[in-house]
Motif scaffolding. Structure first.
Motif, PDB file in Angstrom:
ATOM      1  N   ARG A  72      -5.582  -3.398   1.268  1.00  0.00           N
ATOM      2  CA  ARG A  72      -5.935  -3.537  -0.149  1.00  0.00           C
ATOM      3  C   ARG A  72      -6.840  -2.404  -0.603  1.00  0.00           C
ATOM      4  O   ARG A  72      -6.756  -1.935  -1.748  1.00  0.00           O
ATOM      5  CB  ARG A  72      -6.597  -4.893  -0.398  1.00  0.00           C
ATOM      6  CG  ARG A  72      -5.624  -6.070  -0.369  1.00  0.00           C
ATOM      7  CD  ARG A  72      -6.261  -7.340  -0.911  1.00  0.00           C
ATOM      8  NE  ARG A  72      -7.318  -7.839  -0.058  1.00  0.00           N
ATOM      9  CZ  ARG A  72      -7.127  -8.669   0.963  1.00  0.00           C
ATOM     10  NH1 ARG A  72      -5.902  -9.083   1.270  1.00  0.00           N
ATOM     11  NH2 ARG A  72      -8.146  -9.108   1.687  1.00  0.00           N
ATOM     12  N   GLN A  73      -7.723  -1.919   0.281  1.00  0.00           N
ATOM     13  CA  GLN A  73      -8.567  -0.784  -0.059  1.00  0.00           C
ATOM     14  C   GLN A  73      -7.719   0.474  -0.249  1.00  0.00           C
ATOM     15  O   GLN A  73      -7.984   1.289  -1.136  1.00  0.00           O
ATOM     16  CB  GLN A  73      -9.617  -0.559   1.024  1.00  0.00           C
ATOM     17  CG  GLN A  73     -10.535   0.631   0.765  1.00  0.00           C
ATOM     18  CD  GLN A  73     -11.327   0.475  -0.527  1.00  0.00           C
ATOM     19  OE1 GLN A  73     -11.759  -0.628  -0.851  1.00  0.00           O
ATOM     20  NE2 GLN A  73     -11.514   1.562  -1.242  1.00  0.00           N
ATOM     21  N   VAL A  74      -6.690   0.629   0.591  1.00  0.00           N
ATOM     22  CA  VAL A  74      -5.754   1.752   0.421  1.00  0.00           C
ATOM     23  C   VAL A  74      -5.108   1.684  -0.961  1.00  0.00           C
ATOM     24  O   VAL A  74      -5.009   2.689  -1.670  1.00  0.00           O
ATOM     25  CB  VAL A  74      -4.672   1.725   1.519  1.00  0.00           C
ATOM     26  CG1 VAL A  74      -3.631   2.813   1.276  1.00  0.00           C
ATOM     27  CG2 VAL A  74      -5.283   1.892   2.901  1.00  0.00           C
ATOM     28  N   THR A  75      -4.669   0.487  -1.324  1.00  0.00           N
ATOM     29  CA  THR A  75      -4.017   0.302  -2.618  1.00  0.00           C
ATOM     30  C   THR A  75      -4.961   0.657  -3.761  1.00  0.00           C
ATOM     31  O   THR A  75      -4.565   1.314  -4.732  1.00  0.00           O
ATOM     32  CB  THR A  75      -3.533  -1.148  -2.768  1.00  0.00           C
ATOM     33  OG1 THR A  75      -2.638  -1.458  -1.689  1.00  0.00           O
ATOM     34  CG2 THR A  75      -2.806  -1.352  -4.081  1.00  0.00           C
ATOM     35  N   GLU A  76      -6.228   0.241  -3.661  1.00  0.00           N
ATOM     36  CA  GLU A  76      -7.199   0.565  -4.706  1.00  0.00           C
ATOM     37  C   GLU A  76      -7.430   2.067  -4.800  1.00  0.00           C
ATOM     38  O   GLU A  76      -7.599   2.609  -5.896  1.00  0.00           O
ATOM     39  CB  GLU A  76      -8.513  -0.159  -4.435  1.00  0.00           C
ATOM     40  CG  GLU A  76      -8.456  -1.654  -4.720  1.00  0.00           C
ATOM     41  CD  GLU A  76      -9.803  -2.338  -4.549  1.00  0.00           C
ATOM     42  OE1 GLU A  76     -10.800  -1.633  -4.267  1.00  0.00           O
ATOM     43  OE2 GLU A  76      -9.859  -3.567  -4.689  1.00  0.00           O
ATOM     44  N   THR A  77      -7.440   2.747  -3.655  1.00  0.00           N
ATOM     45  CA  THR A  77      -7.589   4.203  -3.676  1.00  0.00           C
ATOM     46  C   THR A  77      -6.413   4.843  -4.400  1.00  0.00           C
ATOM     47  O   THR A  77      -6.580   5.790  -5.183  1.00  0.00           O
ATOM     48  CB  THR A  77      -7.694   4.754  -2.241  1.00  0.00           C
ATOM     49  OG1 THR A  77      -8.815   4.157  -1.588  1.00  0.00           O
ATOM     50  CG2 THR A  77      -7.872   6.266  -2.241  1.00  0.00           C
ATOM     51  N   SER A 135       0.833  -1.207   0.000  1.00  0.00           N
ATOM     52  CA  SER A 135       0.000   0.000   0.000  1.00  0.00           C
ATOM     53  C   SER A 135       0.864   1.251   0.000  1.00  0.00           C
ATOM     54  O   SER A 135       0.623   2.186  -0.767  1.00  0.00           O
ATOM     55  CB  SER A 135      -0.924   0.003   1.223  1.00  0.00           C
ATOM     56  OG  SER A 135      -1.827  -1.073   1.176  1.00  0.00           O
ATOM     57  N   ARG A 136       1.846   1.273   0.882  1.00  0.00           N
ATOM     58  CA  ARG A 136       2.724   2.454   0.961  1.00  0.00           C
ATOM     59  C   ARG A 136       3.437   2.700  -0.355  1.00  0.00           C
ATOM     60  O   ARG A 136       3.623   3.852  -0.770  1.00  0.00           O
ATOM     61  CB  ARG A 136       3.757   2.265   2.076  1.00  0.00           C
ATOM     62  CG  ARG A 136       3.175   2.344   3.475  1.00  0.00           C
ATOM     63  CD  ARG A 136       4.274   2.487   4.512  1.00  0.00           C
ATOM     64  NE  ARG A 136       3.730   2.426   5.859  1.00  0.00           N
ATOM     65  CZ  ARG A 136       3.677   1.344   6.601  1.00  0.00           C
ATOM     66  NH1 ARG A 136       4.164   0.196   6.117  1.00  0.00           N
ATOM     67  NH2 ARG A 136       3.170   1.370   7.810  1.00  0.00           N
ATOM     68  N   ARG A 137       3.839   1.623  -1.040  1.00  0.00           N
ATOM     69  CA  ARG A 137       4.536   1.775  -2.324  1.00  0.00           C
ATOM     70  C   ARG A 137       3.653   2.500  -3.337  1.00  0.00           C
ATOM     71  O   ARG A 137       4.111   3.421  -4.027  1.00  0.00           O
ATOM     72  CB  ARG A 137       4.941   0.396  -2.850  1.00  0.00           C
ATOM     73  CG  ARG A 137       5.703   0.439  -4.172  1.00  0.00           C
ATOM     74  CD  ARG A 137       6.240  -0.937  -4.508  1.00  0.00           C
ATOM     75  NE  ARG A 137       5.186  -1.859  -4.907  1.00  0.00           N
ATOM     76  CZ  ARG A 137       4.738  -1.970  -6.167  1.00  0.00           C
ATOM     77  NH1 ARG A 137       5.230  -1.185  -7.130  1.00  0.00           N
ATOM     78  NH2 ARG A 137       3.798  -2.842  -6.465  1.00  0.00           N
TER      79      ARG A 137
END
Length: 251
Positions: free
Chosen positions: A88-93, A39-41
């Motif tokens: 995973r929601q962070v990544t999708e955002t 997510s951070r990446r």
């Protein structure tokens, strides 16, 4: 003797249970750490693009503003993420934000960059493939596959309150009230059929029957709301929570 054997068996079972619990906790911690790193990446990649680019016209400036809002939302989500699913929601955002970045780069005549992972519902929603200008309840709305002076609001495509909204450029972000409220208002069926009916790139099966007839959004065949909104108290945050500059009572 039997009592000793029973005690040994009980101790062995307890030891096995303790080992399994510790193994499960260790695996969960590893999965969470990996998800947080991923997510951070993506959030950092989005932030780098937002900070490096400056829009040169209305479409690119608007797309970068939307990308910046997704960056803010992803940062807020990251602070609250306590599970791999929330990460995973962070990544999708972050993906959403990067789609806006790609749109901005395209609007400025730049290389859009590498392809991005697909967003939920994006493929089904399709895309705007022709210029459209329609009048709905006294308001004129436009859509086009490429940015124009009039159609300067980009949407990357996806499901909004149960209905697929094709990716493309629009004269105004008419989907935002449904993102905030989680449901479409009266008149939305007319908007969808007017704007997308017969358009080659849009999912005609989605508009032909249920939407044209104004089918209820609580029908089991529909997704009940915006992907990722309110997962166990997890705050989706960001882009569509602050809509003060848009007329939310359109529908």
């Amino acid at each position: 003797m039997s009592a000793v054997l029973t005690l040994i068996v009980v101790l062995a079972v307890v030891a096995a249970v303790v080992w399994l619990v510790r193994r499960h906790n260790a695996d969960s911690a590893t999965a969470l750490a990996d998800a947080q790193a991923e997510s951070r990446r993506w959030v950092e990649r989005l932030g780098g693009q937002v900070l490096a680019l400056t829009g040169t016209d209305d479409p690119s400036r608007q797309a970068l503003a939307d990308a910046a809002e997704r960056y803010t939302a992803a940062g807020s989500q990251m602070e609250q993420a306590r599970t791999a699913a929330q990460c995973r929601q962070v990544t999708e955002t972050a993906y959403e934000g990067l789609y806006y970045v790609r749109a901005a780069r395209t609007a400025m005549g730049m290389d859009p960059g590498p392809e991005l992972p697909p967003l939920p519902g994006r493929s089904r929603a399709g895309e705007v493939t022709e210029d459209r200008e329609v009048e709905v309840e006294g308001r004129r709305l436009g859509a086009s596959p490429q940015p124009t002076d009039r159609n300067s609001h980009y949407y990357p495509g996806g499901t909004v309150a149960g209905r697929p909204v094709p990716r493309g450029w629009y004269s105004e972000p008419w989907w935002k009230p449904a993102l905030v409220a989680g449901a479409w208002g009266v008149g939305s069926a007319l908007l969808f059929t007017s704007l997308f009916s017969g358009m080659a790139g849009a999912d005609q099966a989605a508009y032909a029957d249920g939407f044209a007839d104004g089918a209820a959004l609580d029908d089991p065949g529909f997704d009940g709301g915006f992907d990722g909104a309110d997962q166990g108290g997890f705050d989706g945050g960001g882009l569509f929570d602050n809509d003060s500059d848009f007329g939310g009572d359109f529908f």
